[in-house]
Motif scaffolding. Structure first.
Motif: not given
Length: 113
Positions: A73-79
């Motif tokens: 579930f990594q995603h663009v903009g992930q912190v």
């Protein structure tokens, strides 16, 4: 507009320097997001292109995200924290509880974008 996830072409906002200079709360927490929402978004919303797995139906010219979300579930903009671990609450509280609306999925089986 997400403060860390947007860009524009040259002269998309020709008076950007003046807009920034006149923004009264530049040094406050979230001031960048309020600035983008109130000053930039109204000018670019009809000429922008966005990839969005959850709210593509709410904004003009939004399209489903072009790639399937990885199994973790990594995603663009992930912190991420300083040690490289993801801020898991973002995934647990949002991504795992909510499925992407069918119009926001590039493929029907991409239930999380």
């Amino acid at each position: 507009l997400n403060g860390g996830m947007w860009g524009g072409t040259r002269n998309a906002v020709p008076d950007m320097a003046a807009l920034v200079a006149s923004w009264p709360t530049r040094d406050k927490y979230m001031a960048d997001l309020y600035f983008l929402e109130q000053r930039v978004w109204p000018r670019v919303k009809h000429s922008q292109l966005a990839h969005d797995a959850y709210t593509c139906h709410k904004h003009p010219n939004s399209k489903p995200f072009p790639t399937k979300r990885p199994a973790d579930f990594q995603h663009v903009g992930q912190v991420f924290f300083g040690d490289g671990t993801p801020r898991q609450g973002d995934i647990d509280d949002f991504m795992l509880r909510i499925t992407a609306p069918p119009p926001c999925r590039r493929q029907p089986d991409w239930i999380h974008g």
